[in-house]
Design an enzyme around this catalytic site. Structure first.
Site, mmCIF file in Angstrom:
data_model
loop_
_atom_site.group_PDB
_atom_site.id
_atom_site.type_symbol
_atom_site.label_atom_id
_atom_site.label_comp_id
_atom_site.label_asym_id
_atom_site.label_seq_id
_atom_site.Cartn_x
_atom_site.Cartn_y
_atom_site.Cartn_z
ATOM 1 N N ALA A 75 0.818 -1.218 0.000
ATOM 2 C CA ALA A 75 0.000 0.000 0.000
ATOM 3 C C ALA A 75 0.850 1.265 0.000
ATOM 4 C CB ALA A 75 -0.944 -0.013 1.200
ATOM 5 N N ASN A 155 -6.113 3.606 10.327
ATOM 6 C CA ASN A 155 -5.347 2.477 10.852
ATOM 7 C C ASN A 155 -5.095 2.566 12.350
ATOM 8 O OD1 ASN A 155 -3.664 4.640 9.565
ATOM 9 N ND2 ASN A 155 -2.082 3.649 10.788
ATOM 10 N N GLN A 183 -7.063 -0.790 5.452
ATOM 11 C CA GLN A 183 -7.642 -1.387 6.662
ATOM 12 C C GLN A 183 -9.107 -1.766 6.468
ATOM 13 O OE1 GLN A 183 -5.993 -2.166 9.424
ATOM 14 N NE2 GLN A 183 -4.073 -1.057 9.097
ATOM 15 N N ALA A 204 -1.776 -7.010 0.677
ATOM 16 C CA ALA A 204 -2.112 -8.394 1.042
ATOM 17 C C ALA A 204 -1.882 -8.701 2.520
ATOM 18 C CB ALA A 204 -1.290 -9.367 0.189
ATOM 19 N N HIS A 205 -0.822 -8.106 3.109
ATOM 20 C CA HIS A 205 -0.429 -8.573 4.444
ATOM 21 C C HIS A 205 -1.338 -8.085 5.571
ATOM 22 C CE1 HIS A 205 1.801 -5.143 6.432
ATOM 23 N NE2 HIS A 205 1.825 -4.691 5.196
ATOM 24 N N THR A 244 9.508 -7.206 -12.978
ATOM 25 C CA THR A 244 9.007 -8.582 -13.020
ATOM 26 C C THR A 244 8.006 -8.804 -11.895
ATOM 27 O OG1 THR A 244 11.085 -9.326 -13.953
ATOM 28 C CG2 THR A 244 9.711 -11.013 -12.908
ATOM 29 N N CYS A 332 3.441 2.678 13.050
ATOM 30 C CA CYS A 332 4.297 3.102 11.951
ATOM 31 C C CYS A 332 5.191 4.271 12.323
ATOM 32 C CB CYS A 332 3.461 3.452 10.735
ATOM 33 S SG CYS A 332 2.598 2.017 10.112
HETATM 34 C C1 LIG Z 1 -0.299 -0.797 6.653
HETATM 35 C C2 LIG Z 1 -0.815 0.394 5.973
HETATM 36 C C3 LIG Z 1 -0.138 0.956 4.884
HETATM 37 C C4 LIG Z 1 1.185 0.401 4.392
HETATM 38 O O1 LIG Z 1 0.997 -0.806 3.722
HETATM 39 P P1 LIG Z 1 2.293 -1.640 3.232
HETATM 40 O O2 LIG Z 1 1.726 -2.702 2.374
HETATM 41 O O3 LIG Z 1 2.919 -2.159 4.475
HETATM 42 O O4 LIG Z 1 3.165 -0.712 2.490
HETATM 43 C C5 LIG Z 1 -0.707 2.041 4.250
HETATM 44 N N1 LIG Z 1 -1.857 2.573 4.677
HETATM 45 C C6 LIG Z 1 -2.531 2.077 5.718
HETATM 46 C C7 LIG Z 1 -3.821 2.699 6.134
HETATM 47 C C8 LIG Z 1 -2.031 0.979 6.405
HETATM 48 O O5 LIG Z 1 -2.706 0.504 7.447
#
Ligand SMILES: *Cc1c(COP(=O)(O)O)cnc(C)c1O
Length: 389
Positions: A75, A155, A183, A204-205, A244, A332
């Site tokens: 993201a 978040n 989120q 994805a995570h 890639t 973060c």
């Molecule tokens: C976790 C998060 C991100 C960052 O996502 P990544 O895939 O770790 O770069 C960005 N925006 C929000 C609102 C998030 O919770």
């Protein structure tokens, strides 16, 4: 303390990869190792087919067309492409962007980068629940506004923004609308048409998929929605994001979002009841006069609870709770000791409120028993801290 005694309640930071997702990904590291861009043999064709299926699953989940999904590394990258790419398409010659004070750093940092390059940025304030008022967006839109970017769910405090209404204001004014829905997607119903969005970031995570893979939805409207390339190279992903493709990651992302969609209604209801139980338990133990809810009571994602306990420093409290994974302020920004910009934005700049904020991010692994354990342990720790004070 063994691993099984640990309680993980920080699912806004990341989630474990679902076993079914791991199993689905594994062949794509070894036997099915092809480059999805190799046109001359079966290895490439099979990888391309796997990416195609994942793209369809992901597009399906948000009511989009497969060709509108651009794969990224997450993201953060999606947000950078949305903001910097929009500005690049206009040649970065002035212009104006609207966002909010409570956005993730992955929006605020690219916004400030663009400010340094000569673009005006308006950071809208929020009310005490963390809500952006669509009328405020309407008021600050200018003739040279190139983009509005407002996150779908916060978040830290979980507040859900009135995305449809903000999108409608952008439509009326012919301004592109981006939302960071990281989120939100996988927990609540998201549809790109209903939400009136042009660009959407997610990853994805945060939904039980692997780290290092995300997506940017780019509305298929080549006349209106234009992005300059941020990563230049072989022209992959409509030229927006060369490189890639991360085939195992993309395949895992597709499976993860498919499972999240299947489980969404039931799991969201379960998580909502767990976060309510957590709030009710803490209120009963600590008393409602010292406990503040950060965010909106109803308009929030089901897995989030963010509280401040008056007179209790959150870091001191978490030190009393080994084995319970929780977050103070924003995970973060935890490299710095800055109090959360989000909690300050909803509390008139109160540093006390920010330094006492604790975020619970519940997930698939959490149980009623864990919630009860956490309530008891917090109650004990707070009374211990209060005795010392
Ligand atoms: C976790 C998060 C991100 C960052 O996502 P990544 O895939 O770790 O770069 C960005 N925006 C929000 C609102 C998030 O919770």
């Amino acid at each position: 303390m063994s691993e099984s005694d640990q309680i993980y309640m920080d699912h806004h930071a990341t989630t474990p990869v679902d076993r079914r997702v791991v199993d689905f990904m594994l062949p794509f590291f070894s036997d099915e190792f092809g480059n999805a861009a190799s046109k001359d043999h079966e290895f490439g064709a099979r990888a391309e087919q796997a990416v195609k299926s994942a793209r369809e699953q992901i597009a399906d989940a948000i009511g989009a067309e497969p060709k509108e999904i651009i794969f990224t590394s997450g993201a953060t990258e999606s947000n950078n492409i949305a903001l910097v790419g929009t500005a690049e398409a206009k040649g970065i010659q002035g212009g104006h962007i609207i966002t909010a004070a409570t956005e993730h750093k992955a929006i605020l940092d690219p916004a400030s980068y663009l400010e340094n390059r000569g673009i005006d940025v308006t950071y809208l304030g929020v009310d005490s629940y963390g809500l952006v008022d669509p009328d405020d967006v309407r008021t600050v839109i200018r003739d040279d506004t190139i983009l509005v970017s407002i996150m779908a769910a916060n978040n830290e405090i979980g507040t859900i923004a009135p995305i449809e209404e903000i999108g409608a204001v952008c439509r009326e004014n012919g301004v592109l609308f981006h939302t960071d829905a990281t989120q939100f997607i996988g927990y609540c119903e998201f549809d790109v048409e209903a939400m009136n969005v042009d660009l959407v970031s997610f990853t994805a995570h945060k939904l039980y998929g692997p780290k290092g893979v995300g997506a940017l939805y780019v509305r298929w409207d080549p006349k209106q929605v234009k992005l300059g390339p941020v990563i230049r190279g072989g022209g992959h992903e409509r030229g927006y994001r060369s490189g890639t493709l991360n085939v195992p990651g993309i395949v895992g992302f597709g499976k993860a979002i498919e499972l999240a969609e299947e489980m969404k209604n039931r799991e969201s209801e379960r998580l909502r009841s767990l976060t309510h139980r957590l709030w009710d338990g803490l209120t009963a133990e600590l008393g409602s006069d010292v406990l503040h809810l950060n965010g909106h009571a109803e308009q929030r994602i089901p897995n989030n609870l963010n509280i401040s306990i008056e007179g209790v420093d959150a870091s001191a409290l978490l030190m009393q709770l080994p084995g319970v994974a929780l977050a103070t302020g924003s995970a973060c920004t935890s490299a710095t000791v800055e109090p959360s910009h989000v909690i300050q934005a909803i509390s008139g700049g109160s540093k006390d409120r920010a330094f006492s904020a604790i975020r619970f991010g519940l997930g698939r692994g959490n149980t009623v028993k864990e919630v009860e354990t956490v309530v008891d342990r917090i109650a004990d720790s707070v009374s211990r801290l209060q005795r010392v004070a």
